[in-house]
Design an enzyme around this catalytic site. Sequence first.
Site, PDB file in Angstrom:
ATOM      1  N   CYS A  75     -11.380  -0.738 -11.508  1.00  0.00           N
ATOM      2  CA  CYS A  75     -11.727  -1.036 -10.114  1.00  0.00           C
ATOM      3  C   CYS A  75     -11.934  -2.541  -9.997  1.00  0.00           C
ATOM      4  O   CYS A  75     -12.792  -3.106 -10.688  1.00  0.00           O
ATOM      5  CB  CYS A  75     -13.015  -0.297  -9.772  1.00  0.00           C
ATOM      6  SG  CYS A  75     -13.679  -0.714  -8.149  1.00  0.00           S
ATOM      7  N   CYS A 189      -6.309  -3.869  -5.882  1.00  0.00           N
ATOM      8  CA  CYS A 189      -7.169  -2.677  -5.772  1.00  0.00           C
ATOM      9  C   CYS A 189      -6.384  -1.555  -6.434  1.00  0.00           C
ATOM     10  O   CYS A 189      -5.195  -1.363  -6.116  1.00  0.00           O
ATOM     11  CB  CYS A 189      -7.457  -2.348  -4.317  1.00  0.00           C
ATOM     12  SG  CYS A 189      -8.274  -0.744  -4.092  1.00  0.00           S
TER      13      CYS A 189
HETATM   14  N1  DGL Z   1     -10.350   1.036  -6.566  1.00  0.00           N
HETATM   15  C1  DGL Z   1     -11.182  -0.008  -6.112  1.00  0.00           C
HETATM   16  C2  DGL Z   1     -10.608  -1.370  -6.502  1.00  0.00           C
HETATM   17  O1  DGL Z   1      -9.782  -1.501  -7.373  1.00  0.00           O
HETATM   18  C3  DGL Z   1     -11.703  -0.117  -4.717  1.00  0.00           C
HETATM   19  C4  DGL Z   1     -11.863   0.954  -3.737  1.00  0.00           C
HETATM   20  C5  DGL Z   1     -13.226   0.922  -3.065  1.00  0.00           C
HETATM   21  O2  DGL Z   1     -13.425   0.206  -2.066  1.00  0.00           O
HETATM   22  O3  DGL Z   1     -14.070   1.649  -3.582  1.00  0.00           O
HETATM   23  O4  DGL Z   1     -11.016  -2.366  -5.943  1.00  0.00           O
END
Ligand code: DGL
Length: 262
Positions: A75, A189
Amino acid sequence: MPASQTILLFDSGLGGLTVLREIVRVRPTARYIYIADDAFFPYGHHDEAHIIARVVPLVGELIAAHTPDLVVIACNTASTLVLAHLRAAYKTPFVGTVPAIKPACASSKSRRVSVLGTRGTVKREYTQALIRDFANGCRVTLVGSADLASLAEAALRGEEVGDAALLAEIAPCFVEDGKARTDTVVLACTHYPLLMERLIRLAPWPVDWIDPAPAIARRVVELLGPARGDVAAADAELIFTSGKPQLSSKALAAFFGGRIPA
Ligand code: DGL
């Protein structure tokens, strides 16, 4: 046969599955534990202090419970903030996912690169520092998306997500100035590669979409060293912090190299 290595992946939701898929491809013998902190999703809507206060102790509990050989923070919104805190607090090796600004700026021919991430990620000092250090003369446009991660999850669950909603989120990435226009978009993301085919189709003009997952997978293998264990014996587990499964086992198996996670 020595025991398999255990890799724990952590994301706010289902986006980290795009990273998991690449790691499973290069290290099929490992045992995988995927944590979706969906009780706190989306991270992009929380302020920095809350994310640190949530993630650092939670990852500590997960390490104590599962004793992984390595943890992937799959993330960007969390990695750009908590990696240093995690490394200071725990001995387990960590691999993060941070905006791939360096390779994008090295390969852009038009010298116009956009970074598409959550509002949190594009605001981070970590991201600003990557631009200062690696823009390499490129003009970098930061695009903070409020809803694309949630739209990606909805699409993965099979819900209707209209083209207009997706296009509204990605349109600011496409910049024309004089004769030059954006030729490279960093997917900062982990949720966004879930929408890859639609992003390619909806783009106002063709660009290189940079998904860092294969590079992250290579880094994981490099840190873990030679594989141990047997593919057939390597199980997988998926934990939703809400306690409510968000996806069918069949849909998940595609990301887990065909295994059905417990
Ligand atoms: N998967 C997350 C990232 O790579 C973000 C998604 C969220 O806002 O929770 O930033």
